[in-house]
Design an enzyme around this catalytic site. Structure first.
Site, PDB file in Angstrom:
ATOM      1  N   HIS B  70       0.828  -1.206   0.000  1.00 34.33           N
ATOM      2  CA  HIS B  70       0.000   0.000   0.000  1.00 34.33           C
ATOM      3  C   HIS B  70       0.869   1.265   0.000  1.00 34.33           C
ATOM      4  O   HIS B  70       0.559   2.249  -0.676  1.00 34.33           O
ATOM      5  CB  HIS B  70      -0.941  -0.024   1.208  1.00 34.33           C
ATOM      6  CG  HIS B  70      -1.675   1.265   1.426  1.00 34.33           C
ATOM      7  ND1 HIS B  70      -1.295   2.177   2.374  1.00 34.33           N
ATOM      8  CD2 HIS B  70      -2.735   1.803   0.790  1.00 34.33           C
ATOM      9  CE1 HIS B  70      -2.105   3.217   2.336  1.00 34.33           C
ATOM     10  NE2 HIS B  70      -2.995   3.024   1.383  1.00 34.33           N
ATOM     11  N   GLU B  73       2.060   1.894  -3.370  1.00 36.08           N
ATOM     12  CA  GLU B  73       0.992   2.468  -4.195  1.00 36.08           C
ATOM     13  C   GLU B  73       0.982   4.001  -4.062  1.00 36.08           C
ATOM     14  O   GLU B  73       0.867   4.727  -5.041  1.00 36.08           O
ATOM     15  CB  GLU B  73      -0.358   1.877  -3.773  1.00 36.08           C
ATOM     16  CG  GLU B  73      -1.552   2.437  -4.520  1.00 36.08           C
ATOM     17  CD  GLU B  73      -2.691   2.788  -3.582  1.00 36.08           C
ATOM     18  OE1 GLU B  73      -3.004   3.991  -3.462  1.00 36.08           O
ATOM     19  OE2 GLU B  73      -3.263   1.868  -2.950  1.00 36.08           O
ATOM     20  N   HIS B  74       1.148   4.503  -2.839  1.00 35.87           N
ATOM     21  CA  HIS B  74       1.238   5.962  -2.653  1.00 35.87           C
ATOM     22  C   HIS B  74       2.481   6.533  -3.350  1.00 35.87           C
ATOM     23  O   HIS B  74       2.416   7.579  -3.990  1.00 35.87           O
ATOM     24  CB  HIS B  74       1.328   6.294  -1.161  1.00 35.87           C
ATOM     25  CG  HIS B  74       0.010   6.356  -0.476  1.00 35.87           C
ATOM     26  ND1 HIS B  74      -0.435   7.471   0.197  1.00 35.87           N
ATOM     27  CD2 HIS B  74      -0.988   5.440  -0.371  1.00 35.87           C
ATOM     28  CE1 HIS B  74      -1.626   7.234   0.699  1.00 35.87           C
ATOM     29  NE2 HIS B  74      -1.994   6.010   0.379  1.00 35.87           N
ATOM     30  N   GLU B 150      -3.309   8.384   7.354  1.00 34.97           N
ATOM     31  CA  GLU B 150      -4.421   7.659   6.734  1.00 34.97           C
ATOM     32  C   GLU B 150      -4.896   6.547   7.669  1.00 34.97           C
ATOM     33  O   GLU B 150      -6.095   6.344   7.858  1.00 34.97           O
ATOM     34  CB  GLU B 150      -3.989   7.067   5.385  1.00 34.97           C
ATOM     35  CG  GLU B 150      -5.119   6.318   4.662  1.00 34.97           C
ATOM     36  CD  GLU B 150      -4.691   5.694   3.340  1.00 34.97           C
ATOM     37  OE1 GLU B 150      -3.519   5.866   2.936  1.00 34.97           O
ATOM     38  OE2 GLU B 150      -5.531   5.018   2.715  1.00 34.97           O
TER      39      GLU B 150
END
Lengths: 441, 443
Positions: B70, B73-74, B150
């Site tokens: 993840h 992905e950022h 987040e």
């Protein structure tokens, strides 16, 4: 509000979402109008009906009545009990759903072509012959109160409700659309019947449709639905200027994060400067990843996952409002940053390049909204609700392109007042003084 | 009544067949470097969806580095050898497009939606970041704060989400599906650009990727563009096999009690380990999917809601669900939120009683027919949503399904028999389950 004395099925080719889509205004034999995009390639239709008023029609002390009434519409109608109604609708694989909003109630219908009549029958039953039984009221009331109590533990909801309470004291907008556990707990069946009478009327209504239906078929449906409804007999609320005053309101809440809602008075949706304000907001804190606020607060400093502003321009009040979430230890710094950025806006910080970039973006993105029958039906009803003309879809991108930097700076002077900013902070912010009286519950 | 229903079904069956002929079938190609290309033509609006899927997700995070898929992905939105930090965003926006990315346990996808004539530009940038990502400390360090925020904002701020995280961690005794996709906070804090770069080099390559293009395009043109932009990227020779640690036989049911001051309405939620949907056997998963629809698929007419919310009035709501979208395992869920005054103990007992009754009584055919009608309607409604079609096909391909197998799914759902449904229900095994109570803190 612009009205059209049009011939039946006035047709306009849409420049934006391809010449493939045609928007027409359909006038029924009883004189009602509806907007339609005919698209026969997939055998179903979406119809969206917006009734003006919504939660704004709730009487004082009865916040949430229209919303709860709306939830009860699927709880049995005509000869069906709640489960019988749901089973009948499931057997058509159609959708009939009501949603109460701040200023309107919307009715969303989706029907396979071969089941369309059955689905409309069921929508009519819910709209005109709801049962409103005491047992349903008690059960749905309990569900609603449970949901409200859960929402009351959500820091975003607390921030948003506190902000509205401070800015619209004494106005319907000060109370949540869905009410409070206290108001919802007090409703009787009479309150629900009263909300039903107030919310669904034949003269405060807008219809949009898209899909496998002809103008004649749509006209017949519009006549059937609207002729069954009474005319409006309730006044809509007065317009109220948002006025929270400057300051910081802290609402203590456990957890490592603070939710910060902030804002200033806004601009009405029918204001001549609204398009300019819309572009200004998109540049400053709109939904894209590279708005000014996102770039300064997220990208540069990593203080938040997201920070957004919007023009909360409702029919009877408006605010230029934003929200973010940050660690408690950073809350004071985040507030200073937001003040600095409003100052940047007031000082004419937006450049010609910023403006051109957002114009290119908005004009390119417009076609992307028209992505299926349900979206299109909703846009058509919503455009009428907001008073846009039939040809707006054609001219909208020209209106966006016509905005100049001078216009933007003029509107920045109107909207960006860092000394007027009110901050609601929900959390345990470190080193933050509360300088406004805490709002009453 | 029976005759009328048959007529409606016959009419619908015809409608679906006619549509299948009218709608454009997805077209599949494979580039020389192993990249799969799928095109769904839909010419109703001048818009295109462009997606690249990688067969890697949170369950492929190395042990101790949860959240790396993840995090990467950022970081894919940072600088490459050819694009500055933030330029990807700016170019998509400048062209009026929208874009985003998401990470699941089994795949990671990047997608843009733009005017159809901008497709080449999207491909150029997406192909660039497949190989040319350049992670500077000034980029990855602040982004690590962003993912920690987040986690704070989307997960730790919600007792429901935290509860869900705890339940999954208890359900999976060995498989990495027990770890959150976003990662455990203490491990996320240790992630670096170097770790992300290693992960990127291993997993991001054309032979581990699928291109899905849907919208106002011609398949031949898409193939030509794909050859131009993705074709020159060399395949990675030693792509790792996806062997994740699997579950041992589960022998003991687990119970999780979580108390949190923010909980206003307590509830019971149970997860069962179940078979997942696989290319070899979709029928078993289809049976679980229909079982979930019968038990909890409708707020008014499903079995749990009807008995517990309406007849007995002891629940605010009750639910059932099935997820068969994991590569290695599926989950079946049941839950009940009792009304005030009913204890979690009694609520759980009521939930089990209704399930036991269902096992005795079997499937109500009228209810099953309504569910089947909705499955058939879904086959029509989904044609209206190009992005959703692209998304479900992309996910299936990333999980190893063929286009044909993917398209069979709705048919299989419709064919599920009462016997298969009851067999699936009987296989729900408490030994392979976790039952959670979420409640407020006792005063």
């Amino acid at each position: 509000m612009i009205r059209f004395l049009s011939a039946i099925a006035l047709t306009l080719g849409l420049a934006m979402p391809a010449g493939a889509i045609d928007l027409q205004e359909v006038t029924s034999s009883e004189g009602h109008t509806a907007w339609l995009v005919e698209e026969h390639s997939i055998p179903f239709v979406s119809i969206e009906i917006i009734f003006t008023g919504g939660a704004s029609l709730d009487p004082a002390g009865r916040a949430g009545a229209v919303s709860l009434m709306t939830s009860l519409l699927s709880e049995g109608a005509g000869d069906y009990d709640a489960q019988g109604y749901a089973a009948a609708l499931e057997a058509t694989a159609g959708n009939v759903s009501f949603e109460a909003g701040r200023d309107s109630v919307s009715l969303t219908i989706k029907a396979l072509s071969e089941n369309r009549d059955d689905v409309i029958d069921l929508a009519m039953l819910a709209l005109t012959e709801p049962q409103f039984g005491q047992m349903s009221l008690d059960r749905v009331r309990a569900q609603t109160i449970a949901a409200l109590e859960r929402a009351a533990q959500n820091p975003n909801t607390i921030a948003q409700q506190t902000y509205a309470r401070l800015g619209y004291a004494g106005h319907p907008y000060a109370t949540p659309t869905d009410g409070t556990p206290a108001t919802v707990g007090s409703f009787t069946l009479d309150d629900i019947l009263d909300a039903h009478r107030a919310a669904f009327t034949s003269d405060r209504v807008y219809v949009g449709a898209a899909g496998d239906i002809t103008p004649a078929e749509l006209s017949a449906i519009v006549d059937r639905v609207l002729s069954a409804l009474p005319e409006a007999d309730r006044p809509l609320p007065e317009y109220r200027a948002f006025d929270a005053g400057p300051g910081v309101t802290v609402v203590p809440f456990p957890g490592p994060q603070s939710v910060i809602q902030f804002g200033v008075p806004g601009i009405p949706a029918d204001d001549d400067d609204f398009m300019e304000a819309y572009l200004l907001n998109e540049i400053f804190g709109g939904g894209g990843f590279t708005s000014r606020l996102m770039s300064e607060i997220r990208e540069e400093r990593g203080l938040t996952y997201g920070v957004y502003t919007s023009l909360a321009s409702n029919q009877f009040g408006d605010s230029f409002v934003g929200r973010m979430s940050t660690g408690n230890e950073n809350a004071a710094a985040a507030i200073d940053l937001v003040r600095e950025q409003f100052q940047w806006l007031a000082d004419g910080g937006i450049t010609q390049a910023d403006l051109e970039r957002i114009q290119t973006y908005l004009t390119g993105a417009y076609a992307l909204r028209f992505d299926g029958n349900e979206s299109i039906a909703r846009i058509l009803a919503s455009m009428q609700f907001q008073g846009f003309p039939l040809d707006y879809i054609n001219i909208r991108n020209d209106l966006v392109r016509a905005v100049t930097l001078e216009d933007i700076q003029r509107v920045a002077q109107r909207l960006a007042h860092p000394d007027q900013l009110h901050f609601v902070v929900v959390g345990q912010p470190v080193g933050l003084e509360q300088d406004a009286a805490a709002p009453a519950e | 009544m029976v005759v009328a229903k048959r007529l409606i079904l016959a009419a619908l069956a015809w409608a679906v067949t006619a549509l299948a002929a009218a709608a454009e079938d997805p077209q599949l190609f494979t580039l020389d470097n192993g990249m799969q290309v799928v095109v769904i033509e839909d010419h109703r609006a001048p818009v295109v969806v462009h997606m690249v899927w990688y067969r890697v997700g949170g369950a492929d995070d190395p042990a101790g580095q949860s959240g790396i898929a993840h995090y990467l992905e950022h970081l894919m939105f940072k600088a490459t050898d050819n694009l500055e930090e933030g330029e990807f965003d700016r170019v998509v926006q400048a062209n009026g497009g929208t874009h985003n990315a998401f990470t699941s346990w089994d795949y990671t996808a990047y997608h843009q939606r733009v005017a159809a004539d901008r497709l080449a530009l999207m491909m150029e940038m997406e192909a660039d970041r497949m190989v040319n990502l350049r992670l500077d400390r000034s980029d990855w360090l602040p982004e690590r704060d962003v993912i920690l925020r987040e986690r704070g904002q989307t997960l730790e701020s919600s007792p429901d989400r935290q509860f869900g995280e705890q339940l999954r961690a208890a359900l999976y005794q060995n498989h990495p599906y027990g770890r959150p996709i976003i990662g455990w906070r203490h491990e996320m804090e240790q992630l670096t650009g170097e770790i992300a770069t290693d992960f990127y080099r291993v997993h991001y390559s054309p032979n581990n990727a699928i291109l899905v293009v849907a919208g106002d395009v011609e398949a031949e043109d898409v193939l030509e563009l794909a050859r131009e932009y993705y074709g020159p990227i060399p395949a990675v020779e030693d792509l790792p096999e996806r062997h994740r640690p699997q579950e041992p036989p589960q022998l003991a049911e687990r119970r999780v009690i979580m108390e949190d001051a923010r909980v206003a309405q307590p509830y019971v939620h149970r997860l069962y380990l179940t078979p997942t949907r696989t290319p070899d056997d979709q029928r078993q998963a289809a049976a679980y999917q229909v079982l979930a629809a019968l038990l909890g698929g409708s707020a008014q007419t499903s079995i749990l809601e009807r008995r517990l919310t309406y007849d007995e009035g002891i629940a605010i709501s009750a639910w059932a669900g099935y997820s068969g979208s994991g590569l290695d395992s599926g989950t079946f869920t049941l839950g009940i939120m009792p009304v005030d005054g009913v204890s979690l103990d009694d609520a759980e007992a009521a939930l089990d009683r209704v399930l036991a009754n269902f096992l005795e009584e079997g499937v109500d055919m009228e209810q099953l027919e309504r569910v089947r009608m909705q499955i058939r309607a879904e086959a029509i409604y989904q044609l209206d949503d190009t992005q959703a079609r692209a998304q479900s096909l992309g996910a299936d391909l990333a999980l190893g399904f063929t286009v044909e197998q993917s398209e069979e799914w709705l048919d299989l759902l419709e064919q599920v028999t009462p016997e298969e449904i009851m067999a699936a229900a009987r296989r729900l095994d408490r030994h392979a389950s976790v039952t959670g109570w979420l409640r407020g803190v006792e005063e």
